[in-house]
Design an enzyme around this catalytic site. Structure first.
Site, PDB file in Angstrom:
ATOM      1  N   SER A 161      45.311  21.686 -47.950  1.00 30.97           N
ATOM      2  CA  SER A 161      44.187  21.565 -47.149  1.00 30.97           C
ATOM      3  C   SER A 161      43.805  22.683 -46.411  1.00 30.97           C
ATOM      4  O   SER A 161      42.704  22.660 -45.718  1.00 30.97           O
ATOM      5  CB  SER A 161      44.969  20.748 -45.846  1.00 30.97           C
ATOM      6  OG  SER A 161      46.125  21.454 -45.188  1.00 30.97           O
ATOM      7  N   LYS A 209      46.521  24.249 -39.525  1.00 29.45           N
ATOM      8  CA  LYS A 209      45.114  23.981 -39.436  1.00 29.45           C
ATOM      9  C   LYS A 209      44.537  24.834 -38.814  1.00 29.45           C
ATOM     10  O   LYS A 209      45.150  25.897 -38.010  1.00 29.45           O
ATOM     11  CB  LYS A 209      44.755  22.483 -38.653  1.00 29.45           C
ATOM     12  CG  LYS A 209      45.347  21.308 -39.399  1.00 29.45           C
ATOM     13  CD  LYS A 209      45.042  21.158 -40.473  1.00 29.45           C
ATOM     14  CE  LYS A 209      45.661  19.900 -41.271  1.00 29.45           C
ATOM     15  NZ  LYS A 209      45.473  19.391 -42.550  1.00 29.45           N
TER      16      LYS A 209
END
Length: 268
Positions: free
Chosen positions: A76, A148
């Site tokens: 990701s 993230k």
């Protein structure tokens, strides 16, 4: 922590006041080469044990207060972070040092974004693994964490997308060089204002990241609590051919105006 230190060799008190030597036998001291005859294999073992204890203590303190190791299991955050990367996270962010837009952060999965982990396997080497986890040399895979990039902080108005397909923060479009090659800034439209004590996060591989956008309809609205952030990803440590610092790209966010001057009418 107490440490064993070899006893000092007993010294000859020298001649007594009457000119005769003390009857107490002399302790063996250093020989002509400067080597202590009392220091045998046991003394060497004590020194090694002391060094090991000090090293483990320092490692534990570093893991608790400065840096912590994490393992990257998904794509990701490609290409910034690759699958199987080992990273070190700076635990001094967000406190006492500030959290900034662009920082790559590791945070606890308190909102159930990830599926539950299977039970940890036990085996003859489990205690070694647990010991290495305890001192911070091996990542703790028993806890659920995500990694993230912070796109919006408290008060920011984050929108996807402008006429050119770019994400805007407080009306300022972002040119994001860290996005995975070929991926768009976002295929999911959104228009949010980041609440107090929260952040808006997105993966660099936007087409393969279940980030804040995917959880807009959750109770938390896709926002992450700042208190759940473990720290800022600072260094990729392994594999060696990828070792280096993890960039926050401050230049991408340097022209963003103050959030209070860019909120839409009726927003708080």
């Amino acid at each position: 922590m107490a440490q064993d230190v070899p006893d000092e060799p007993t010294r000859d008190p020298g001649p007594n006041v009457h000119g005769a030597h003390s009857a107490r036998p002399r302790a063996a001291g250093p020989d002509r080469n400067g080597k202590d005859k009392n220091r045998g294999f046991g003394g060497w073992l004590r020194e090694v044990a002391t060094i090991i204890v000090i090293a483990l203590l320092l490692s534990f303190l570093i893991k608790t207060f400065l840096f912590r190791a994490f393992y990257i299991p998904s794509g990701s955050m490609e290409e910034t972070l690759e699958i199987n990367d080992r990273i070190f996270v700076n635990l001094l962010v967000p406190e006492p040092f500030d959290l900034n837009r662009g920082d790559v952060v590791v945070f606890k999965d308190t909102q159930g974004w990830l599926p539950e982990l299977p039970p940890a396997t036990e085996g003859p080497g489990a205690w070694i693994r647990d010991a290495l986890i305890f001192v911070g040399l091996v990542p703790d895979t028993s806890e659920q964490h995500l990694v993230k990039r912070v796109i919006g902080t408290e008060g920011d108005h984050v929108v996807c997308c402008d006429a050119d397909g770019r994400i805007t923060v407080n009306g300022e479009p972002l040119n994001e060089p860290y996005i995975y090659p070929g991926a768009s800034p976002s295929d999911i439209p959104f228009d949010v204002v980041v609440p107090e004590g929260k952040v808006w996060v997105m993966g660099d591989h936007r087409n393969a990241s279940a980030d804040s956008r995917e959880h807009l309809q959750d109770a938390g609205g896709g926002f992450i609590d700042v208190k759940d952030i473990e720290g800022k990803a600072a260094v990729t440590a392994w594999p060696l051919n990828r070792a280096g610092f993890i960039g926050s790209y401050p230049e991408v966010f340097e022209n963003i105006p103050d959030p209070s001057s860019s909120l839409p009418a009726g927003s708080k």
